[in-house]
Enzyme design. Sequence first.
Site, PDB file in Angstrom:
ATOM      1  N   THR A 377       0.991  -1.109   0.080  1.00  0.00           N
ATOM      2  CA  THR A 377       0.100   0.187  -0.066  1.00  0.00           C
ATOM      3  C   THR A 377       1.068   1.225   0.187  1.00  0.00           C
ATOM      4  OG1 THR A 377      -1.803  -1.257   1.086  1.00  0.00           O
ATOM      5  CG2 THR A 377      -1.588   1.335   1.800  1.00  0.00           C
ATOM      6  N   ASN A 397      -4.057  -3.342  -2.669  1.00  0.00           N
ATOM      7  CA  ASN A 397      -4.078  -4.372  -1.577  1.00  0.00           C
ATOM      8  C   ASN A 397      -2.839  -5.197  -1.620  1.00  0.00           C
ATOM      9  OD1 ASN A 397      -4.692  -5.933   0.639  1.00  0.00           O
ATOM     10  ND2 ASN A 397      -5.748  -7.602  -0.414  1.00  0.00           N
ATOM     11  N   SER A 448     -11.024  -1.825   5.737  1.00  0.00           N
ATOM     12  CA  SER A 448      -9.480  -1.436   5.632  1.00  0.00           C
ATOM     13  C   SER A 448      -8.678  -1.004   6.849  1.00  0.00           C
ATOM     14  CB  SER A 448      -9.431  -0.075   4.693  1.00  0.00           C
ATOM     15  OG  SER A 448      -8.152   0.273   4.739  1.00  0.00           O
TER      16      SER A 448
HETATM   17  O1  DON Z   1      -7.113  -1.713   3.167  1.00  0.00           O
HETATM   18  C1  DON Z   1      -6.270  -2.546   3.831  1.00  0.00           C
HETATM   19  O2  DON Z   1      -6.075  -2.378   5.109  1.00  0.00           O
HETATM   20  C2  DON Z   1      -5.072  -3.435   3.033  1.00  0.00           C
HETATM   21  N1  DON Z   1      -6.048  -3.506   1.801  1.00  0.00           N
HETATM   22  C3  DON Z   1      -4.028  -2.669   3.079  1.00  0.00           C
HETATM   23  C4  DON Z   1      -2.722  -3.364   2.245  1.00  0.00           C
HETATM   24  C5  DON Z   1      -1.484  -3.047   2.393  1.00  0.00           C
HETATM   25  O3  DON Z   1      -1.266  -2.191   3.330  1.00  0.00           O
HETATM   26  C6  DON Z   1      -0.507  -3.958   1.871  1.00  0.00           C
HETATM   27  N2  DON Z   1       0.823  -3.411   2.409  1.00  0.00           N
HETATM   28  N3  DON Z   1       1.675  -2.943   2.647  1.00  0.00           N
END
Ligand code: DON
Length: 566
Positions: A377, A397, A448
């Site tokens: 992310t 994601n 999230s």
């Molecule tokens: O929205 C969320 O919490 C996740 N989809 C976030 C994914 C994420 O942070 C991946 N990596 N570092």
Amino acid sequence: MKIVFSLSICLLLASCNDSGKIKDGIVEGPGTIAMHGMVVSANSEASRIGVEIMKEGGNAFDAAVATGFALAVSYPGAGNIGGGGFMVFRSADGKIDAIDYREKAPLKASRDMYIDSTGQVLMGSSTETLLASGVPGSVDGMIEVHRKYGSLPFKKVIQPAIDLAENGFYLTEGQAHSLNLSRKIFLERNRKPIAFVKDSAWKEGEILKQPDLAATLRLIRDNGRAGFYSGYTAELISKEMQRGAGLITRQDLTEYRSVWRTPLTGNYRGYRLITMSPPSSGGTTLMQLLYMIESHNVGKMGFLSAESVHLMTEAERRAFADRAFYLGDPDFVEIPLDKLLDKQYITYRMSTFSKEKASLSSETGHGKIEGYTPEETTHFSVVDGFGNAVSATTTLNGGYGNFVVVEGAGFLLNNEMDDFSIKPGFPNMFGLVGGEANSIKPGKRMLSSMTPTIIEKEGNLYMVVGSPGGSTIPTSVFQVIVNVIDFDMDIQQAVDAGRFHHQWFPDLISYEESSLDSMTIQKLDKFGHRLRKREAIGRVNAIMKLKDGTLQAGADPRGGNAATGY
Ligand code: DON
């Protein structure tokens, strides 16, 4: 004399710091200090583009939109137009706002779509296939932010990203390595050649051009929302779905809208927190965490001492248990937010805390509201010279989402559906378990952990902060805030400092090598904690407004994050 001279150069040119590099009035580097405006993002091209927009008279909102589109080009693992995210804002006059441009479940999605007839989870279907994609929200979100708060024409704000896609950018060593590692999966999941794959391995310094993505961005520049959610791009998305049995239809795309939400606000030791409300759990979890430790003198316990790590871990255990039970999309489920953030409820949640003994997650459920009264992310932080601030976290994601590039459109699709609770109690890719509140429904947003946050001190802008890292996002933001407020660190030190994480289940403290020493580990073990060393936790990009009004960057050394100011 020399000091006076260099100080005046700094003030004239914009900014400086021991670790900062000044070029053309722009300063770069971790911990750097800027006079007028700053962007801290995961990529130097994107940070530079945001700052250039501000230098041309744009505000922080223009810069955030320009940076967001630029990241979709120069940080393809997480920057995106095929994913979604959240932004929290504070204008120079103190007005606050937030936007949710999180992906939604397609209208054809259903509760048990990732479970076979025997009740078993279809492994990989919520992460590795076209079924993993939610309806993308980023384009609508960024257009909305610009419409409501931007000051420069949209065409001007998006153009640098188009140029970056058209002319290409130099790959960093990390990016080249990451693309090489992903080569096999890219080839398996795409039938036509894509920009991310070439015959030989990528090397640092090579130029990556993305002509299809440039064409899609041009359609967005010229047609706004319609350049993505209807017309040619929508047709390409829908064709891609048909090729791979995905669920997103033209109707899903035309109906998608981001939502303006009221940010959560609260106080921690006199500082005002402004953070993301559901459908991100991030802000709720962050506020619970801070409230749970507020009655303790954390500063006195010592930074990364067994006592402070134990206390913060026990807070994390309880907050993540509440997250799993209560939180989901507020447009679909009732969330008892007032109660979850009520300080008396927090006291009750921590009433089982023992100073010398770890609780067991198996015996720590969610709090009882009834009957209770009273690996990608990316986060970027932007502050402009007017005093406006934007805290933005966006994602596909997993890194590169589901690795599928929409044929002809040049952008990657998300695999965000895995953030739903695909089966009660079944862990998602971050090991998070969830319940009914986060079950799949058509048109619903998946829960999230993203935690874009802004903090005020004495009524003034103080800090902009956020992180990637899946389930570790709220804890990373939590620990950086505690490092500043309780352990008196400057923002770069607070970001650099080692981190640890507990998320209720699995019942263990994971920690970075640089965080806990052997004595502390021994002590925590005696308290009854299980511990496991792990790779980097979070990648925080933050900005702090100093007493003299200058801005200091906190760019995480975990990964190639880039602070740029002027
Ligand atoms: O929205 C969320 O919490 C996740 N989809 C976030 C994914 C994420 O942070 C991946 N990596 N570092």
